[in-house]
Design an enzyme around this catalytic site. Structure first.
Site, mmCIF file in Angstrom:
data_model
loop_
_atom_site.group_PDB
_atom_site.id
_atom_site.type_symbol
_atom_site.label_atom_id
_atom_site.label_comp_id
_atom_site.label_asym_id
_atom_site.label_seq_id
_atom_site.Cartn_x
_atom_site.Cartn_y
_atom_site.Cartn_z
ATOM 1 C CG ASP A 144 20.135 -19.709 -2.632
ATOM 2 O OD1 ASP A 144 21.219 -19.984 -3.179
ATOM 3 O OD2 ASP A 144 19.038 -19.804 -3.206
ATOM 4 C CG ASP A 203 21.088 -25.545 0.505
ATOM 5 O OD1 ASP A 203 21.819 -24.557 0.714
ATOM 6 O OD2 ASP A 203 19.982 -25.462 -0.060
ATOM 7 C CB SER A 250 18.114 -25.604 -2.776
ATOM 8 O OG SER A 250 19.006 -24.537 -2.573
ATOM 9 C CB THR A 301 15.404 -25.903 1.631
ATOM 10 O OG1 THR A 301 16.386 -25.507 0.660
ATOM 11 C CG2 THR A 301 16.106 -26.352 2.888
ATOM 12 C CG HIS A 323 20.615 -17.163 -6.617
ATOM 13 N ND1 HIS A 323 21.325 -17.804 -7.600
ATOM 14 C CD2 HIS A 323 20.118 -18.141 -5.822
ATOM 15 C CE1 HIS A 323 21.270 -19.112 -7.400
ATOM 16 N NE2 HIS A 323 20.552 -19.345 -6.328
ATOM 17 C CG HIS A 337 23.576 -22.946 -6.072
ATOM 18 N ND1 HIS A 337 22.654 -23.937 -5.845
ATOM 19 C CD2 HIS A 337 22.909 -21.775 -5.889
ATOM 20 C CE1 HIS A 337 21.487 -23.398 -5.534
ATOM 21 N NE2 HIS A 337 21.603 -22.095 -5.564
ATOM 22 C CG ASP A 375 19.036 -22.382 0.337
ATOM 23 O OD1 ASP A 375 19.870 -22.221 -0.577
ATOM 24 O OD2 ASP A 375 18.099 -23.185 0.273
ATOM 25 C CG ASP A 419 12.469 -22.644 -2.664
ATOM 26 O OD1 ASP A 419 12.661 -23.213 -3.761
ATOM 27 O OD2 ASP A 419 13.222 -21.759 -2.229
#
Lengths: 667, 667
Positions: B445, B490, B226, B287, B449, B625, B177, B285
């Site tokens: 991911d 993604d 995502s 994904t 972040h 992102h 991710d 979540d």
């Protein structure tokens, strides 16, 4: 995956702390005995190279050895093919024993030593063996013995098993300097229209059948510059920052470093094929320079230009008689003066070798294709696509006429103009024996450096347009299936796009924290407004007509909603996320004086924006290169050699294999 | 390149300003008549989907039409296959005429309207046709007529010409991710040793034969989250931020949006093959959720978990009876309470459907492979590789036990543990009919972040180690040549590495500008110090033994010389370039209160570092992102479908084609 012999790995790893981090005694030499080419070097069978051995004696600092202040001059360097028996290098290559050289140098062990101005001193003894080659594929071990044989440095070399079968007649190598996947994605966004997530047109790059990634790191640092990365791409040998076509040694002479033969030199020596060199940079810049120059200092611009026409003259070296095409900027190395080699007029030097010399696009397009060509179109780097096409008044501002007259260079060709003309000349002169053309979109990098993302992406779209035109040209000439077309980069910048900015809202806010509220991320990024026609323009797929039919560039460079883009490393700067209409951006200026480098926000840049304090040293006035692997797009013969993830040097071996340039025995 | 019909292009382009930028009335609907799936949608032959039509009547704002305040309820939607004649959608799909729905919604035209709190109001009339499919490949045109037929909206749909031949028995899809090429390059640098520029070991990803790039953008914004990117990867339909397996409509109901069938649902419905879902995130979540959930609001965590076991229950939809394997975090949606769907105990719900339920790694490894498995190992996201392996004391700090007891979850499996167990179960249960496994390294991911690059790269190296172990497992089971293995992401984050930092020097400086002098770029970046063993450890290739033989992770996460890395978009933060030893980083905190979001530097983060003011809105406490295309690594059958540059939806079509999931006529 080529694994080193265990013994060499242990030797190198043992002393990896000795050659320090921020500064290095000699990056390729963690011990006190140095072999160049160093451990892990690969070679094309028959490729010419020089060898140097150095013995270091540190006088002070953490590496100093009590009682060892003079380097052992009686060192020996031997070589053996795996399974064979060692011979002295002198005997192996049937050379006369080289003379012993000695010199001293200093370096700093770390930033504390630099701040305290306490350099470490090193004495050196050295020998160099020049213009040798290894023909038989396989593993070789070079062994350097010194201090009465008590100390040993090994270098494992690999002559790659590449047969001399030719698979392509021509190779065209496009280099987007500093171009990353992130930038390609951004350029697509601003140059091509999508409807509900589906692009209605695509980049030429997007249509290449084969994609690979290459690792760009230097031999002795993980961030590269364009000199040593070009060296890797053209010679199959990684090198040190600033080095062109050599392994950097520690000597004071910038032209005696051990050389490696480039793809251009090989193609010329072995096939007599045509060579073209095209760049939008000043032509002595690293990426074009590395095709013929051999110096560890890319700043030797005059000498670089001399190497284009004369090759290497200070040592016996591979033959060279000048490229068929040399197009770019950098007139200050051509008109006579302090910028040119020995003050000579290099327009005249080239003309005397029967080059057609042109200095503007009109002359370029009109000239006869049968002769060699020198085209120098501006002082310094050439004008950017955005200035030539959208803000042409900026061309008047720069006093960059290629004759050195301090007039403006109004009539400059673009990368497409230069590349297509180069192809015509190469095809006219070498329809039988083929050609190698390197064409560089140099200012992707130069504009990323100065945080001028609009101009950088304009240059990238111009590269893409040039690739598209090149493929059409190849098809028209019947050369498409004979030609390996490769598009890659030499390194990255840490650039990406994270959303959009309502510049009108940003402008209407009166403090920095509120201005940041103009940024829209995720769903608030919305669609690209760069591809929306102004109300006066026609809608639909032909809205780009201002640049010519079927050509994809933004229709509007100054929309209300721009890109929220940026770099991961930056000097102090101010940001308003709008196009710089008056020419390339200057984000930071020296706020102290010439001697004390302390850069802060340029007070005339992005005045309605907000200030971001940099993370780079305050001595930096611009962004820097980054680590990321860069893409390699290929089509035509030999795409099988460019799939998956590979090292930058593999680009050389792939091109050389495709052109059949290996020689497994002396001819 | 699929070009739209000219007429549709003109219609869409005409009103592209109407549906604004930062905010959109409905992103897929620039006119006042909306068709979902919208123009340019692609379909797998036989794939189930819903259709919705909406007619908008804006009451105020720039789009309001005098005298038109009630949306035309007498709209018609017809469909024709290219060359055929139009039929009403109701007749074409042999459905009963759907009931008319109406609702109202508001939106802001831009940031000024938002600041002034002047929303635009819209009234809507709508109908939905559910659970339909198109079988015959080709072009279709859906036409929405409204306002007495004076207004028309077209949607061009493509049913791709994919034959139902199966080429692979199994598909294993790894998703890193937020993983970009830049991060892969950085992970290689810190996990693998090089000598003179040549890596002595390589990532598993580096050894994949085929590489592609996919474009991640959403259907209506160029930055994705995502949810909608997973929707694209699993269904072949791009969607809107926060949407899972649906096209987002404008209705207030979050579960009535038009659905599209996922690869997991197709594989289950058509082949009855095994399905495995593994993630290091909380399992609700985006994904993992997008494989079975259909809602435009990814925040409906309880309902997502219900969809894992029950599929879609509010409408007729494709059959679903639960995955064979569901492993991850997110216990708060399983133990009874406010986080679980309707307050129920979902451990019990799964157990009642004959799932083996495990809550720690010991139980996971010990359980019998013949039954379906639910494994939930922590509240929220699972522990990070760095904490589990290098700073395990941090596991005690988090009170994330999966039983909701507020104890610590000490015995958590890693991605490799979960993935290999999932493979054993899938192979045991589906050795004949094959399996589809999605395994997500979610916290690449999550750690990007929060600017915790060390943890993000640790997660990436764990993914790589998992891929390596998976390939070995497939080979051992004789399934390597039957299985398409695909590794992708993604979306990206704008991360890169630009050099090294002498953290000792940084720490010794007493002001921010001097601290920046600790950064070394280009040649001063030097070598990676992460792969150098501590003096107490053994040197050479086995120095990673702390993590097990042949496994490549850094040997030292806290060297003096760290990476000068960063993001291109960030909140206010302070930076010291050192690993966060006490758990995941929190770079910024709210300095005002809960209602007024104003984030500034976290006063306990990186206290010896220097402050960098953000470029994101001050409401942002973390990074966002980015746009960049992400890599797609494939091996096994069908790699020819994943070369070059393609759209994210093409990943779905490639996997579905490889598994033979198209149906060109109703069975």
């Amino acid at each position: 995956m080529q694994l080193s012999l265990k013994i060499a790995l242990a030797v190198v790893a043992f002393c990896v702390h000795c050659s320090a981090q921020t500064y290095q005694r000699l990056g390729t030499c963690p011990t006190l005995g140095c072999i160049l080419p160093p451990d892990q070097a690969d070679f094309l069978p028959g490729q010419k190279f020089d060898i140097r051995a150095e013995i270091h004696a540190p006088l002070n600092g953490s590496e100093a050895i009590r009682g060892y202040t003079n380097p052992d001059a009686n060192f020996t360097l031997s070589i053996e093919r795996q399974g064979g028996s060692p011979q002295s290098v002198t005997a192996f290559f049937k050379q006369a024993e080289p003379r012993l050289e000695t010199w001293n140098f200093t370096w700093y062990e770390d930033l504390f030593a630099h701040a305290a101005e306490t350099p470490s001193q090193v004495r050196v003894a050295s020998k160099a063996w020049r213009n040798v080659a290894l023909y038989e594929p396989g593993q070789y071990i070079a062994t350097l013995r010194y201090r009465n044989g008590s100390q040993t440095t090994l270098a494992n070399w690999t002559v790659r098993d590449i047969a001399p079968q030719q698979r392509a007649k021509n190779v065209i190598m496009f280099i987007g300097d500093g171009m990353t996947t992130n930038m390609i994605t951004a350029a697509r966004l601003i140059g091509h229209q999508q409807i509900n997530g589906k692009y209605q047109t695509r980049l030429a790059l997007d249509q290449f059948p084969t994609l690979g990634h290459q690792m760009t790191h230097s031999i002795d640092s993980f961030i590269t510059d364009s000199a040593n990365s070009a060296t890797a791409l053209y010679t199959g040998h990684k090198s040190t920052v600033n080095a062109l076509g050599v392994y950097a040694d520690s000597s004071p002479n910038k032209f005696d470093d051990p050389k490696v033969e480039s793809i251009a030199e090989l193609f010329h020596r072995l096939r007599g094929g045509g060579v073209g060199i095209v760049s939008t940079a000043f032509i002595a810049d690293a990426t074009p320079a590395a095709l013929t120059a051999h110096t560890r200092d890319r700043g030797q611009y005059g000498a670089v230009v001399d190497s284009f026409i004369h090759g290497i003259t200070n040592y016996t070296w591979t033959t060279w008689s000048g490229p068929d095409v040399l197009f770019g900027g950098g007139a200050e190395q051509f008109y006579p003066g302090k910028g040119s080699f020995q003050g000579k007029d290099y327009y005249q030097v080239f003309a005397q070798q029967n080059y057609t010399v042109v200095q503007n696009n009109t002359a370029l397009q009109a000239s006869d294709n049968s002769s060699k060509h020198l085209g120098i179109f501006s002082v310094s780097n050439m004008a950017k696509w955005l200035d030539r096409n959208v803000y042409p008044a900026n061309l008047n501002r720069s006093k960059t006429a290629p004759d050195g007259s301090n007039a403006s260079a109004i009539d400059q060709p673009g990368l497409k103009d230069m590349t297509l003309k180069a192809l015509e000349i190469l095809q006219t002169r070498h329809s039988d024996d083929g050609f190698f053309l390197m064409s560089e979109a140099a200012s992707i990098d130069k504009m990323m450096h100065v945080l001028d993302y609009d101009r950088a992406l304009g240059e990238l779209l111009e590269l893409d347009d040039t690739v598209k035109a090149t493929l059409a040209w190849l098809e028209e000439k019947g050369e498409l299936n004979n030609t390996l077309v490769l598009v890659t980069a030499d390194h990255g910048h840490g650039f990406d796009v994270m959303g959009s900015v309502d510049t009108q809202f940003l402008n209407a806010q009166d403090n920095a924290r509120d201005k940041r509220g103009a940024v829209g991320t995720y769903q608030n990024s919305g669609h690209s407004q760069y591809v929306v026609a102004n109300s006066s323009a026609r809608v639909g797929s032909d809205q780009n007509l201002v640049y010519g039919p079927g050509v994809n560039f933004p229709t509007n460079w100054d929309p209300r909603y721009t890109l929220y883009s940026g770099l991961a490393a930056f000097p102090d700067f101010r940001e308003d996320y709008r196009v710089n209409k008056n020419g390339p951006r200057i984000p930071a200026i020296n706020i102290t004086g010439f001697d004390n480098e302390d850069f802060f926000v340029n007070y005339v840049d992005a005045v309605t924006g907000f200030i971001v304090n940099g993370t780079l040293p305050v001595s930096a006035d611009q962004g820097v290169h980054s680590l990321t692997d860069v893409p390699v797009f290929t089509r035509g013969p030999c795409t099988d050699l460019f799939t998956g993830v590979f090292n930058s040097i593999d680009v050389f071996y792939g091109m050389a294999e495709c052109l059949g340039l290996s020689r497994t025995s002396p001819s």
